[in-house]
Write an enzyme that holds these catalytic residues in place. Structure first.
Site, PDB file in Angstrom:
ATOM      1  N   LYS A  36      -6.486  -1.932  10.303  1.00 57.38           N
ATOM      2  CA  LYS A  36      -7.646  -2.267  10.811  1.00 57.38           C
ATOM      3  C   LYS A  36      -7.498  -3.059  12.242  1.00 57.38           C
ATOM      4  O   LYS A  36      -8.202  -2.943  13.074  1.00 57.38           O
ATOM      5  CB  LYS A  36      -8.789  -3.152   9.944  1.00 57.38           C
ATOM      6  CG  LYS A  36      -7.828  -4.297   9.263  1.00 57.38           C
ATOM      7  CD  LYS A  36      -7.525  -3.900   7.928  1.00 57.38           C
ATOM      8  CE  LYS A  36      -6.716  -5.009   7.290  1.00 57.38           C
ATOM      9  NZ  LYS A  36      -6.820  -5.013   6.041  1.00 57.38           N
ATOM     10  N   VAL A  77     -11.185  -0.579   5.952  1.00 58.36           N
ATOM     11  CA  VAL A  77     -12.333  -1.525   5.658  1.00 58.36           C
ATOM     12  C   VAL A  77     -12.587  -1.451   4.219  1.00 58.36           C
ATOM     13  O   VAL A  77     -12.868  -0.579   3.717  1.00 58.36           O
ATOM     14  CB  VAL A  77     -13.511  -1.356   6.439  1.00 58.36           C
ATOM     15  CG1 VAL A  77     -14.698  -2.097   6.149  1.00 58.36           C
ATOM     16  CG2 VAL A  77     -13.222  -1.213   8.260  1.00 58.36           C
ATOM     17  N   LYS A 128     -12.624  -5.766  10.516  1.00 61.39           N
ATOM     18  CA  LYS A 128     -13.410  -4.799  10.109  1.00 61.39           C
ATOM     19  C   LYS A 128     -14.973  -4.770  10.246  1.00 61.39           C
ATOM     20  O   LYS A 128     -15.414  -3.594  10.319  1.00 61.39           O
ATOM     21  CB  LYS A 128     -13.074  -5.236   8.292  1.00 61.39           C
ATOM     22  CG  LYS A 128     -11.862  -4.928   7.769  1.00 61.39           C
ATOM     23  CD  LYS A 128     -12.029  -5.883   6.504  1.00 61.39           C
ATOM     24  CE  LYS A 128     -10.430  -5.449   5.953  1.00 61.39           C
ATOM     25  NZ  LYS A 128     -10.438  -6.482   4.652  1.00 61.39           N
ATOM     26  N   VAL A 155       0.953  -1.220   0.071  1.00 60.72           N
ATOM     27  CA  VAL A 155      -0.095   0.181  -0.083  1.00 60.72           C
ATOM     28  C   VAL A 155       0.775   1.305  -0.158  1.00 60.72           C
ATOM     29  O   VAL A 155       0.642   2.291  -0.807  1.00 60.72           O
ATOM     30  CB  VAL A 155      -1.011   0.037   1.171  1.00 60.72           C
ATOM     31  CG1 VAL A 155      -1.796   1.320   1.308  1.00 60.72           C
ATOM     32  CG2 VAL A 155      -1.747  -1.269   1.255  1.00 60.72           C
ATOM     33  N   ILE A 177     -13.484   0.975  -1.551  1.00 59.91           N
ATOM     34  CA  ILE A 177     -14.604   1.427  -1.544  1.00 59.91           C
ATOM     35  C   ILE A 177     -14.884   2.323  -0.483  1.00 59.91           C
ATOM     36  O   ILE A 177     -14.767   2.093   0.828  1.00 59.91           O
ATOM     37  CB  ILE A 177     -15.482  -0.025  -1.154  1.00 59.91           C
ATOM     38  CG1 ILE A 177     -15.207  -1.177  -2.190  1.00 59.91           C
ATOM     39  CG2 ILE A 177     -16.986   0.537  -1.046  1.00 59.91           C
ATOM     40  CD1 ILE A 177     -16.063  -2.299  -1.734  1.00 59.91           C
ATOM     41  N   GLU A 232      -2.771 -10.472   4.409  1.00 65.16           N
ATOM     42  CA  GLU A 232      -2.315  -9.821   5.255  1.00 65.16           C
ATOM     43  C   GLU A 232      -0.876 -10.288   5.283  1.00 65.16           C
ATOM     44  O   GLU A 232      -0.419 -11.387   4.876  1.00 65.16           O
ATOM     45  CB  GLU A 232      -2.860 -10.025   6.624  1.00 65.16           C
ATOM     46  CG  GLU A 232      -4.175  -9.282   6.563  1.00 65.16           C
ATOM     47  CD  GLU A 232      -4.227  -7.787   6.300  1.00 65.16           C
ATOM     48  OE1 GLU A 232      -3.633  -7.175   7.097  1.00 65.16           O
ATOM     49  OE2 GLU A 232      -4.720  -7.247   5.356  1.00 65.16           O
ATOM     50  N   GLY A 241      -0.607  -9.352  -3.409  1.00 62.57           N
ATOM     51  CA  GLY A 241      -0.745  -8.276  -2.491  1.00 62.57           C
ATOM     52  C   GLY A 241      -2.107  -8.041  -1.692  1.00 62.57           C
ATOM     53  O   GLY A 241      -2.248  -6.905  -1.039  1.00 62.57           O
TER      54      GLY A 241
HETATM   55  P1  NAP Z   1       3.155  -4.690   3.543  1.00 61.71           P
HETATM   56  O1  NAP Z   1       3.271  -4.748   2.325  1.00 61.71           O
HETATM   57  O2  NAP Z   1       3.825  -5.797   4.497  1.00 61.71           O
HETATM   58  O3  NAP Z   1       4.041  -3.277   4.110  1.00 61.71           O
HETATM   59  C1  NAP Z   1       4.263  -3.061   5.241  1.00 61.71           C
HETATM   60  C2  NAP Z   1       5.418  -1.864   5.284  1.00 61.71           C
HETATM   61  O4  NAP Z   1       5.637  -1.395   6.493  1.00 61.71           O
HETATM   62  C3  NAP Z   1       6.782  -2.360   4.447  1.00 61.71           C
HETATM   63  O5  NAP Z   1       7.430  -1.339   3.798  1.00 61.71           O
HETATM   64  C4  NAP Z   1       7.656  -2.493   5.872  1.00 61.71           C
HETATM   65  O6  NAP Z   1       9.146  -2.493   5.647  1.00 61.71           O
HETATM   66  C5  NAP Z   1       7.120  -1.515   6.902  1.00 61.71           C
HETATM   67  N1  NAP Z   1       7.222  -1.784   8.220  1.00 61.71           N
HETATM   68  C6  NAP Z   1       6.701  -2.714   8.819  1.00 61.71           C
HETATM   69  N2  NAP Z   1       7.054  -3.003  10.198  1.00 61.71           N
HETATM   70  C7  NAP Z   1       7.926  -1.862  10.217  1.00 61.71           C
HETATM   71  C8  NAP Z   1       8.542  -1.303  11.382  1.00 61.71           C
HETATM   72  N3  NAP Z   1       8.753  -2.018  12.572  1.00 61.71           N
HETATM   73  N4  NAP Z   1       9.468  -0.151  10.993  1.00 61.71           N
HETATM   74  C9  NAP Z   1       9.467   0.184   9.774  1.00 61.71           C
HETATM   75  N5  NAP Z   1       9.055  -0.026   9.008  1.00 61.71           N
HETATM   76  C10 NAP Z   1       8.166  -1.224   9.038  1.00 61.71           C
HETATM   77  O7  NAP Z   1       1.996  -4.441   4.094  1.00 61.71           O
HETATM   78  P2  NAP Z   1       0.508  -3.826   3.151  1.00 61.71           P
HETATM   79  O8  NAP Z   1      -0.080  -4.908   2.451  1.00 61.71           O
HETATM   80  O9  NAP Z   1       1.131  -2.466   2.340  1.00 61.71           O
HETATM   81  O10 NAP Z   1      -0.362  -3.320   4.506  1.00 61.71           O
HETATM   82  C11 NAP Z   1      -0.201  -2.036   5.282  1.00 61.71           C
HETATM   83  C12 NAP Z   1      -1.336  -1.835   6.054  1.00 61.71           C
HETATM   84  O11 NAP Z   1      -2.474  -1.583   5.267  1.00 61.71           O
HETATM   85  C13 NAP Z   1      -1.723  -2.896   6.967  1.00 61.71           C
HETATM   86  O12 NAP Z   1      -2.146  -2.448   8.140  1.00 61.71           O
HETATM   87  C14 NAP Z   1      -2.923  -3.586   6.169  1.00 61.71           C
HETATM   88  O13 NAP Z   1      -3.853  -4.494   7.078  1.00 61.71           O
HETATM   89  C15 NAP Z   1      -3.664  -2.428   5.460  1.00 61.71           C
HETATM   90  N6  NAP Z   1      -4.378  -2.870   4.520  1.00 61.71           N
HETATM   91  C16 NAP Z   1      -3.816  -3.566   3.412  1.00 61.71           C
HETATM   92  C17 NAP Z   1      -4.440  -3.837   2.148  1.00 61.71           C
HETATM   93  C18 NAP Z   1      -3.841  -4.614   1.041  1.00 61.71           C
HETATM   94  O14 NAP Z   1      -4.719  -5.056   0.061  1.00 61.71           O
HETATM   95  N7  NAP Z   1      -2.448  -4.927   1.225  1.00 61.71           N
HETATM   96  C19 NAP Z   1      -5.587  -3.365   2.024  1.00 61.71           C
HETATM   97  C20 NAP Z   1      -6.343  -2.506   3.111  1.00 61.71           C
HETATM   98  C21 NAP Z   1      -5.450  -2.408   4.227  1.00 61.71           C
HETATM   99  P3  NAP Z   1       9.801  -3.341   4.712  1.00 61.71           P
HETATM  100  O15 NAP Z   1       9.349  -2.977   3.222  1.00 61.71           O
HETATM  101  O16 NAP Z   1      11.131  -2.951   4.734  1.00 61.71           O
HETATM  102  O17 NAP Z   1       9.451  -4.814   4.868  1.00 61.71           O
HETATM  103  N1  HSE Z   2      -6.027  -8.920   3.501  1.00 66.01           N
HETATM  104  C1  HSE Z   2      -7.238  -8.054   3.347  1.00 66.01           C
HETATM  105  C2  HSE Z   2      -8.085  -8.908   2.248  1.00 66.01           C
HETATM  106  C3  HSE Z   2      -6.701  -6.813   2.688  1.00 66.01           C
HETATM  107  O1  HSE Z   2      -7.692  -9.760   1.703  1.00 66.01           O
HETATM  108  O2  HSE Z   2      -9.107  -8.123   2.156  1.00 66.01           O
HETATM  109  C4  HSE Z   2      -7.741  -5.634   2.669  1.00 66.01           C
HETATM  110  O3  HSE Z   2      -8.088  -5.263   3.620  1.00 66.01           O
END
Ligand code: NAP
Ligand code: HSE
Length: 432
Positions: free
Chosen positions: A108, A135, A208, A19, A139, A193, A190
């Site tokens: 979340k 959430v 959520k 993200v 959307i 989680e 991607g």
């Molecule tokens: P991700 O790909 O695992 O990215 C997490 C990022 O945070 C990475 O850049 C990581 O660094 C960094 N990070 C983690 N722990 C850290 C720490 N202690 N200190 C500094 N940097 C740190 O996760 P994501 O999918 O982008 O999701 C991020 C958030 O958005 C989560 O809360 C997730 O629930 C929410 N979310 C995700 C989606 C989705 O579809 N992916 C949708 C809605 C909400 P590195 O890159 O160096 O590992």
């Molecule tokens: N892991 C979550 C999903 C990301 O699959 O819906 C979006 O919140």
């Protein structure tokens, strides 16, 4: 040209993964439009990650650091938290607010575990807390509930809020695909989680559901209040049985007021949904949520529920809202938990059920089974018998019954001589 007292709005980013990298890209790619919409330019000042040595497409390496606390306390107008997890995310957000930064988060898990602490800190420091992306990805759902529908009385929120599990169930239904293979694809795309157990065990959907319930019912709801069953136990036999009956299996999040208005029940579980129901056609990683309100009736929200760019779209919407508030002196809505309805256990939830029994094929078996249902006040809607002798199977669908009555029925059925095994049990939702 709009003249603003703010020469610029500074934005600091905690996380540049799926993200966060897309947030950084969109901030740069849409800079001119965002400036025009906000009335001041937005400037990305710092990006915190774990591995600062890793090259990240679209992210200026000069901004990247592994010192997340320095980024959080840099005094940026807006701190965007897209790291995930409870700690250090919570401490970083609280430190950012203490410095006067507004916060936008997609987290979340943290909101559902301890949203109250974040709201309280935002209130105390006079800053904004926005979390639309937490959430249903892209959307617009929380802002409509929190603002557009705030004059109405919401009675029920029901939907598909996890993209990963919807992708898995879609592929199992349409292609007979293997669970593990589709989960690996969701991770590659991607959607999943960091720990995909959160998706398949239902915890992500439960978080959520808690956030939705809190906003809908003005009542504090945490993830511990949510009854949660994931898709781990859903078998290919369940999918096939649903197909045979004209249903499809979906992981649903449901938050509802009880009929007597004595409280709310919040639950996440797999359910069979008729193929004619709009939720049945929500495929792949898409999400859809119905919000039912007293005056508005049913309102449906549909779109991409996961993935980097869709989620970043929602984050950017919040960044613009927080930036506009900085420019104009406005504030985001705060926590609203005045109603304080009790959150009731799932036992009082009313649902229909599908039950698949392996039974002995001999006289009196059906009567013995039917009398257990009757004694427990669970009314049978449909019965179908398959096979003979050792292979006899009985499939039943019930009318509305409480979860507690169904649990008692199943316990007694398991104790009957005539019932060799309870092969499958699933709730049925969405029938008229
Ligand atoms: P991700 O790909 O695992 O990215 C997490 C990022 O945070 C990475 O850049 C990581 O660094 C960094 N990070 C983690 N722990 C850290 C720490 N202690 N200190 C500094 N940097 C740190 O996760 P994501 O999918 O982008 O999701 C991020 C958030 O958005 C989560 O809360 C997730 O629930 C929410 N979310 C995700 C989606 C989705 O579809 N992916 C949708 C809605 C909400 P590195 O890159 O160096 O590992
Ligand atoms: N892991 C979550 C999903 C990301 O699959 O819906 C979006 O919140």
């Amino acid at each position: 040209m709009l003249v603003s007292a703010h020469p610029e709005i500074t934005v600091a980013l905690l996380g540049a993964g799926t993200v966060g990298a897309q947030v950084a890209r969109l901030l740069a790619a849409s800079a001119a439009d965002l400036q025009a919409r906000v009335g001041a330019p937005l400037r990305l000042t710092a990006v915190a990650v774990r591995d600062a040595g890793l090259a990240r497409e679209g992210v200026d390496p000069a901004l990247v650091t592994d010192d997340a606390m320095a980024v959080a306390t840099s005094g940026a107008d807006i701190v965007v938290e897209v790291m995930g997890g409870i700690e250090p995310a919570r401490s970083l957000i609280l430190a950012a607010m203490e410095q006067g930064s507004s916060v936008v988060t997609a987290n979340k898990a943290l909101l559902a575990a301890d949203g109250a602490t974040l709201y309280e800190a935002a209130q105390r420091h006079g800053v904004d807390l926005y979390f639309e992306a937490s959430v249903a990805g892209a959307i617009p759902l929380l802002r409509p509930i929190r603002e557009s529908m705030v004059g109405d009385r919401i009675v029920r929120v029901l939907g598909i809020v996890n993209g990963t599990t919807n992708l898995i169930l879609t592929r199992m239904d349409e292609q007979g695909a293997d669970y593990g293979t589709v989960l690996a694809e969701a991770q590659r795309l991607g959607y999943a989680e960091a720990d995909p157990t959160a998706d398949v065990a239902g915890h992500d959907a439960a978080a959520k559901a808690a956030i939705l319930a809190e906003l809908a019912f003005h009542t504090r709801v945490t993830i511990d209040d949510v009854h949660c069953e994931g898709i781990v136990g859903v078998t290919s036999e369940d999918i096939k049985a649903a197909q045979d009956m004209g249903f499809v299996v979906k992981l649903l999040a449901i938050a509802e007021r009880t009929d007597d208005d004595g409280g709310v029940i919040v639950r996440v579980h797999p359910a069979m949904v008729p193929r004619s129901h709009p939720l049945a056609s929500v495929r792949e990683a898409y999400n859809a949520v119905f919000v039912e309100a007293e005056s508005a009736g049913e309102v449906m929200f549909y779109g991409r529920g996961a993935g980097g760019a869709p989620t970043a779209s929602a984050v950017l919407g919040d960044v613009v809202a927080a930036a506009r508030n900085r420019v104009s002196g406005g504030r985001a809505p705060g926590e609203s938990t005045y109603a304080q309805l009790p959150v009731l256990p799932v036992g009082s939830a009313l649902t229909r059920y599908y039950v698949n029994l392996d039974v002995a094929d001999r006289p009196g078996v059906l009567a013995a089974i039917a009398s257990v249902f009757a004694e427990e006040q669970v009314s049978i809607q449909v019965v179908r018998q398959d096979g003979h002798g050792d292979d006899a199977g009985l499939i039943l669908r019930t009318h509305l019954a409480t979860d507690a009555a169904m649990a008692r029925t199943l316990e007694r059925l398991r104790g009957l001589d005539a019932v060799k095994q309870v092969l499958g049990v699933m709730r049925v939702e969405g029938e008229a």
